[in-house]
Design a protein around this motif. Structure first.
Motif, PDB file in Angstrom:
ATOM      1  N   ASN A  59     -13.394   3.381  18.639  1.00 41.44           N
ATOM      2  CA  ASN A  59     -12.434   3.670  19.717  1.00 41.44           C
ATOM      3  C   ASN A  59     -11.081   4.145  19.193  1.00 41.44           C
ATOM      4  O   ASN A  59     -10.094   4.148  19.923  1.00 41.44           O
ATOM      5  CB  ASN A  59     -12.244   2.441  20.603  1.00 41.44           C
ATOM      6  N   CYS A  60     -11.024   4.526  17.921  1.00 40.21           N
ATOM      7  CA  CYS A  60      -9.757   4.968  17.323  1.00 40.21           C
ATOM      8  C   CYS A  60      -9.633   6.489  17.260  1.00 40.21           C
ATOM      9  O   CYS A  60      -8.743   7.012  16.573  1.00 40.21           O
ATOM     10  CB  CYS A  60      -9.608   4.393  15.916  1.00 40.21           C
ATOM     11  N   ALA A  61     -10.513   7.192  17.939  1.00 38.10           N
ATOM     12  CA  ALA A  61     -10.517   8.653  17.843  1.00 38.10           C
ATOM     13  C   ALA A  61      -9.186   9.264  18.281  1.00 38.10           C
ATOM     14  O   ALA A  61      -8.723  10.256  17.703  1.00 38.10           O
ATOM     15  CB  ALA A  61     -11.668   9.231  18.667  1.00 38.10           C
ATOM     16  N   GLU A  62      -8.561   8.684  19.308  1.00 38.85           N
ATOM     17  CA  GLU A  62      -7.292   9.245  19.784  1.00 38.85           C
ATOM     18  C   GLU A  62      -6.204   9.126  18.721  1.00 38.85           C
ATOM     19  O   GLU A  62      -5.434  10.075  18.502  1.00 38.85           O
ATOM     20  CB  GLU A  62      -6.872   8.531  21.068  1.00 38.85           C
ATOM     21  N   GLU A  63      -6.140   7.986  18.050  1.00 36.60           N
ATOM     22  CA  GLU A  63      -5.136   7.805  16.998  1.00 36.60           C
ATOM     23  C   GLU A  63      -5.411   8.722  15.810  1.00 36.60           C
ATOM     24  O   GLU A  63      -4.479   9.283  15.224  1.00 36.60           O
ATOM     25  CB  GLU A  63      -5.115   6.351  16.543  1.00 36.60           C
ATOM     26  N   VAL A  64      -6.678   8.854  15.441  1.00 36.75           N
ATOM     27  CA  VAL A  64      -7.019   9.748  14.337  1.00 36.75           C
ATOM     28  C   VAL A  64      -6.725  11.198  14.709  1.00 36.75           C
ATOM     29  O   VAL A  64      -6.258  11.992  13.878  1.00 36.75           O
ATOM     30  CB  VAL A  64      -8.493   9.561  13.926  1.00 36.75           C
ATOM     31  N   SER A  65      -6.953  11.558  15.961  1.00 38.91           N
ATOM     32  CA  SER A  65      -6.625  12.916  16.421  1.00 38.91           C
ATOM     33  C   SER A  65      -5.128  13.187  16.284  1.00 38.91           C
ATOM     34  O   SER A  65      -4.713  14.280  15.862  1.00 38.91           O
ATOM     35  CB  SER A  65      -7.053  13.107  17.870  1.00 38.91           C
ATOM     36  N   ALA A  66      -4.323  12.194  16.652  1.00 40.32           N
ATOM     37  CA  ALA A  66      -2.872  12.360  16.524  1.00 40.32           C
ATOM     38  C   ALA A  66      -2.471  12.514  15.068  1.00 40.32           C
ATOM     39  O   ALA A  66      -1.608  13.340  14.727  1.00 40.32           O
ATOM     40  CB  ALA A  66      -2.165  11.157  17.154  1.00 40.32           C
ATOM     41  N   LEU A  67      -3.098  11.739  14.186  1.00 39.67           N
ATOM     42  CA  LEU A  67      -2.807  11.865  12.755  1.00 39.67           C
ATOM     43  C   LEU A  67      -3.241  13.226  12.237  1.00 39.67           C
ATOM     44  O   LEU A  67      -2.525  13.857  11.441  1.00 39.67           O
ATOM     45  CB  LEU A  67      -3.509  10.751  11.978  1.00 39.67           C
ATOM     46  N   LEU A  68      -4.384  13.699  12.691  1.00 40.87           N
ATOM     47  CA  LEU A  68      -4.868  15.013  12.267  1.00 40.87           C
ATOM     48  C   LEU A  68      -3.888  16.102  12.669  1.00 40.87           C
ATOM     49  O   LEU A  68      -3.542  16.976  11.849  1.00 40.87           O
ATOM     50  CB  LEU A  68      -6.243  15.279  12.878  1.00 40.87           C
TER      51      LEU A  68
ATOM     52  N   ARG B 136      -4.582   4.868   7.039  1.00 41.66           N
ATOM     53  CA  ARG B 136      -3.962   3.637   7.524  1.00 41.66           C
ATOM     54  C   ARG B 136      -3.206   3.956   8.811  1.00 41.66           C
ATOM     55  O   ARG B 136      -2.219   4.697   8.787  1.00 41.66           O
ATOM     56  CB  ARG B 136      -3.005   3.061   6.478  1.00 41.66           C
ATOM     57  N   LEU B 137      -3.683   3.426   9.922  1.00 40.85           N
ATOM     58  CA  LEU B 137      -3.053   3.659  11.219  1.00 40.85           C
ATOM     59  C   LEU B 137      -2.001   2.588  11.489  1.00 40.85           C
ATOM     60  O   LEU B 137      -1.936   1.567  10.803  1.00 40.85           O
ATOM     61  CB  LEU B 137      -4.112   3.653  12.313  1.00 40.85           C
ATOM     62  N   SER B 138      -1.179   2.809  12.507  1.00 41.16           N
ATOM     63  CA  SER B 138      -0.141   1.846  12.865  1.00 41.16           C
ATOM     64  C   SER B 138      -0.769   0.499  13.199  1.00 41.16           C
ATOM     65  O   SER B 138      -1.814   0.430  13.850  1.00 41.16           O
ATOM     66  CB  SER B 138       0.661   2.347  14.067  1.00 41.16           C
ATOM     67  N   ASN B 139      -0.092  -0.565  12.741  1.00 46.28           N
ATOM     68  CA  ASN B 139      -0.601  -1.918  12.934  1.00 46.28           C
ATOM     69  C   ASN B 139       0.588  -2.835  13.176  1.00 46.28           C
ATOM     70  O   ASN B 139       1.564  -2.782  12.428  1.00 46.28           O
ATOM     71  CB  ASN B 139      -1.382  -2.340  11.681  1.00 46.28           C
TER      72      ASN B 139
ATOM     73  N   GLU C  83       0.840  -1.198   0.000  1.00 46.16           N
ATOM     74  CA  GLU C  83       0.000   0.000   0.000  1.00 46.16           C
ATOM     75  C   GLU C  83       0.879   1.253   0.000  1.00 46.16           C
ATOM     76  O   GLU C  83       1.496   1.580   1.021  1.00 46.16           O
ATOM     77  CB  GLU C  83      -0.924   0.013   1.216  1.00 46.16           C
ATOM     78  N   PRO C  84       0.967   1.949  -1.131  1.00 46.30           N
ATOM     79  CA  PRO C  84       1.661   3.243  -1.134  1.00 46.30           C
ATOM     80  C   PRO C  84       0.811   4.277  -0.399  1.00 46.30           C
ATOM     81  O   PRO C  84      -0.408   4.345  -0.594  1.00 46.30           O
ATOM     82  CB  PRO C  84       1.782   3.565  -2.630  1.00 46.30           C
ATOM     83  N   LEU C  85       1.452   5.065   0.447  1.00 43.13           N
ATOM     84  CA  LEU C  85       0.732   6.006   1.299  1.00 43.13           C
ATOM     85  C   LEU C  85       1.267   7.424   1.121  1.00 43.13           C
ATOM     86  O   LEU C  85       2.457   7.626   0.871  1.00 43.13           O
ATOM     87  CB  LEU C  85       0.859   5.602   2.774  1.00 43.13           C
ATOM     88  N   ILE C  86       0.372   8.378   1.261  1.00 39.90           N
ATOM     89  CA  ILE C  86       0.722   9.796   1.351  1.00 39.90           C
ATOM     90  C   ILE C  86       0.261  10.267   2.727  1.00 39.90           C
ATOM     91  O   ILE C  86      -0.941  10.408   2.980  1.00 39.90           O
ATOM     92  CB  ILE C  86       0.028  10.646   0.263  1.00 39.90           C
ATOM     93  N   ASN C  87       1.209  10.467   3.624  1.00 43.35           N
ATOM     94  CA  ASN C  87       0.886  10.888   4.988  1.00 43.35           C
ATOM     95  C   ASN C  87      -0.193   9.991   5.599  1.00 43.35           C
ATOM     96  O   ASN C  87      -1.154  10.465   6.190  1.00 43.35           O
ATOM     97  CB  ASN C  87       0.448  12.357   5.018  1.00 43.35           C
ATOM     98  N   ASN C  88      -0.011   8.673   5.412  1.00 46.53           N
ATOM     99  CA  ASN C  88      -0.883   7.632   5.954  1.00 46.53           C
ATOM    100  C   ASN C  88      -2.237   7.499   5.256  1.00 46.53           C
ATOM    101  O   ASN C  88      -3.101   6.750   5.710  1.00 46.53           O
ATOM    102  CB  ASN C  88      -1.097   7.791   7.467  1.00 46.53           C
ATOM    103  N   TRP C  89      -2.424   8.193   4.137  1.00 48.48           N
ATOM    104  CA  TRP C  89      -3.607   7.979   3.310  1.00 48.48           C
ATOM    105  C   TRP C  89      -3.189   7.249   2.042  1.00 48.48           C
ATOM    106  O   TRP C  89      -2.113   7.486   1.491  1.00 48.48           O
ATOM    107  CB  TRP C  89      -4.276   9.310   2.952  1.00 48.48           C
ATOM    108  N   TYR C  90      -4.041   6.368   1.570  1.00 46.09           N
ATOM    109  CA  TYR C  90      -3.751   5.565   0.389  1.00 46.09           C
ATOM    110  C   TYR C  90      -3.451   6.474  -0.802  1.00 46.09           C
ATOM    111  O   TYR C  90      -4.206   7.403  -1.110  1.00 46.09           O
ATOM    112  CB  TYR C  90      -4.949   4.669   0.088  1.00 46.09           C
ATOM    113  N   ALA C  91      -2.356   6.193  -1.498  1.00 44.81           N
ATOM    114  CA  ALA C  91      -1.886   7.069  -2.581  1.00 44.81           C
ATOM    115  C   ALA C  91      -2.571   6.704  -3.891  1.00 44.81           C
ATOM    116  O   ALA C  91      -2.181   5.769  -4.573  1.00 44.81           O
ATOM    117  CB  ALA C  91      -0.373   6.961  -2.723  1.00 44.81           C
ATOM    118  N   TRP C  92      -3.610   7.439  -4.215  1.00 49.16           N
ATOM    119  CA  TRP C  92      -4.256   7.295  -5.514  1.00 49.16           C
ATOM    120  C   TRP C  92      -3.899   8.504  -6.364  1.00 49.16           C
ATOM    121  O   TRP C  92      -3.294   9.465  -5.901  1.00 49.16           O
ATOM    122  CB  TRP C  92      -5.771   7.124  -5.358  1.00 49.16           C
ATOM    123  N   HIS C  93      -4.273   8.439  -7.626  1.00 55.61           N
ATOM    124  CA  HIS C  93      -3.772   9.398  -8.610  1.00 55.61           C
ATOM    125  C   HIS C  93      -4.029  10.852  -8.231  1.00 55.61           C
ATOM    126  O   HIS C  93      -3.225  11.727  -8.554  1.00 55.61           O
ATOM    127  CB  HIS C  93      -4.399   9.081  -9.978  1.00 55.61           C
ATOM    128  N   HIS C  94      -5.107  11.131  -7.519  1.00 61.05           N
ATOM    129  CA  HIS C  94      -5.444  12.524  -7.254  1.00 61.05           C
ATOM    130  C   HIS C  94      -4.857  13.073  -5.959  1.00 61.05           C
ATOM    131  O   HIS C  94      -5.197  14.189  -5.567  1.00 61.05           O
ATOM    132  CB  HIS C  94      -6.966  12.715  -7.262  1.00 61.05           C
TER     133      HIS C  94
END
Length: 537
Positions: free
Chosen positions: A75-84, A183-186, A15-26
């Protein structure tokens, strides 16, 4: 030193990622990176943090498939907050860049009233000065274009955002939809902090067929001691099955799912719109990466949508691709980024741009012609889209992907150029998404819902399809690019029933073609075809 040679497992998901988001053409071209980070991803994360339970419910409701809802437990709000917060910190140049784009739009609407624009160059926001050209269109409406090559060399192309996540996949998993879930840490996923252009990735993906010492690839990828146990689990000493080269005197066509087809002769290979499955046990038979030749002479990209130019696949076949053919874009248009520039900055070589009716002719006589592609792009001005007419000896094939026959006269003119054609591959996803689904962040203002939903990104329906069939007198007609394969659900989120309009319309086309004595089918998962004409005497 671990000098034992190993192979990369053929079920390693990439999975290619851009700042933890899946890297699609746009989100790879820098202008669109900014617009999507600011206009798509940050609002989605903020919405999830404010109400994670609503997101968790929405992703389970078929009515909201493909919507802006994060597919994570509540229950992933804390991780998403950190990513934000990390996204906001690292994306400061992009916030200023997007604000400057919006400010320039307003400036032109207010002050570019038909008089000379020279004085307005002084008022361009500082972030954009030297990167844009102002102009009037032929209706005297103001706009601007980017010098896209310069943007790739600016602070707004943040290569450090790029990484590649590796993990094992052993089934047709329900992967999160790429537009809406980070995509969060796994603990089962290894993230390589490497730019997509890294040659070390080519060395890694070669190892699907050619073994290499474990310590060598570990060093090339910069694997840390902490990462080594997980990294080691991605390899095996078991030699994979060897690809059996086609050596027949005819032409073999293999359908790999969605819009991906491989055309082979004993001398050459052509791969269209590569989107591939990994190899694992499944009830659905399919061709995978294991079924690709060691060298691909031409990779043909019909258009810049994520189900036709998928970076997840493109990076894994870069080392074996000799030439890539793409449509030439509108230079500097926000909605039509250059496929050639993007691929070149991602480490691809020998990229050939074509426009309508331009050709590539191989030494052995293969002729690939770009043909006009109308429809499916929401009535936006986009040039980087082509169907392909392919001639191999006396055998001819037309692949038009998601083109919509809205203007039958176009194909009448095209028939004057090509004559009758043997085989058609045509998409019939004839409902399509609204314009804002893919292009929302590039618009200067939100479109009214009724107008937005009227501008569908659709392929041909029965009437449009059968007109094309009759125009070129195809002997074989194959409906493809319907998004039904389970391994493309994370990029399309399409779920049909027998009552879905695209299924009804394509069934009508297939039945009509069969009544007329043509071979016809809607393709799914895997299909092997052979030319009725010998290529070699």
């Amino acid at each position: 030193m671990d000098t034992q040679k190993v192979y990369l497992r053929n079920n390693v998901k990439v999975e290619p990622l851009i700042n933890n988001w899946y890297a699609w053409h746009h989100i790879i071209p820098p202008v669109l990176t900014g617009l999507n980070v600011v206009g798509r991803y940050i609002p989605i994360m903020e919405s999830y943090i404010n109400d994670p339970e609503t997101h968790a419910k929405a992703v389970k409701d078929p009515a909201f498939k493909g919507g802006p809802f994060i597919d994570l437990d509540s229950n992933c709000a804390e991780e998403v907050s950190a990513l934000l917060e990390r996204t906001k910190e690292l994306s400061r140049p992009l916030f200023d860049f997007v604000a400057a784009i919006r400010a320039l739009d307003k400036l032109l609407r207010k002050k570019a009233t038909g008089f000379a624009m020279q004085s307005l160059y002084n008022e361009i926001p500082a972030e954009l000065k030297g990167y844009v050209e102002l102009y009037y269109d032929r209706h005297h409406r103001p706009d601007f274009r980017f010098y896209e090559s310069l943007i790739y060399n600016s602070p707004y192309y943040i290569e450090s955002f790029q990484s590649v996540a590796l993990s094992l996949i052993d089934k047709d998993a329900d992967r999160p939809f790429i537009f809406s879930t980070p995509r969060l840490s796994n603990p089962d996923t290894l993230e390589l902090q490497l730019p997509f252009r890294s040659a070390a990735l080519d060395e890694l993906f070669k190892m699907k067929q050619v073994p290499k010492a474990f310590d060598d690839i570990k060093a090339q990828l910069g694997i840390t001691p902490e990462q080594e146990p997980l990294f080691r689990s991605l390899f095996t000493t078991v030699k994979p099955d060897t690809y059996e080269k086609y050596n027949g005197d005819s032409i073999r066509i293999r359908y790999f799912g969605h819009a991906c087809i491989l055309i082979e002769t004993k001398e050459h290979s052509i791969l269209l719109d590569p989107v591939l499955s990994y190899t694992y046990e499944s009830d659905i038979s399919r061709y995978t990466y294991d079924d690709l030749p060691d060298e691909i002479d031409y990779v043909l990209i019909t258009h810049g949508h994520h189900d036709h130019i998928l970076m997840e696949t493109m990076l894994q076949i870069r080392h074996k691709t000799k030439n890539i053919i793409v449509g030439k874009n509108i230079d500097g248009a926000v909605q039509d980024p250059s496929l050639k520039l993007m691929l070149r900055n991602l480490g691809f070589k020998n990229i050939i741009e074509l426009t309508d009716l331009e050709q590539v002719v191989s030494d052995s006589g293969i002729v690939i012609t770009g043909v006009p592609f109308i429809g499916e792009h929401h009535d936006l001005h986009i040039n980087s889209k082509l169907g392909y007419h392919i001639r191999l000896g006396e055998y001819t094939l037309l692949a038009v992907a998601d083109a919509c026959n809205q203007s039958p006269e176009l194909y009448r003119h095209l028939h004057d150029f090509t004559g009758d054609i043997d085989v058609l591959f045509m998409g019939m996803e004839c409902d399509g998404s609204p314009a804002s689904w893919v292009y929302g962040p590039v618009f200067t203002e939100k479109q009214e819902r009724e107008k937005d939903f009227s501008r569908r990104g659709r392929g041909s329906n029965f009437n449009e399809g059968i007109d094309m069939v009759h125009r070129f007198n195809f002997k074989e007609v194959y409906v493809y690019a319907m998004g039904e394969e389970p391994w493309v659900q994370h990029i399309l989120d399409v779920h049909y029933t027998e009552h879905s309009n695209p299924i009804i319309q394509s069934n009508m086309l297939i039945e009509k073609c069969k009544e007329e004595g043509r071979i016809a089918a809607r393709l799914f998962a895997e299909k092997e075809l052979f030319s009725s004409k010998a290529l070699y005497a």
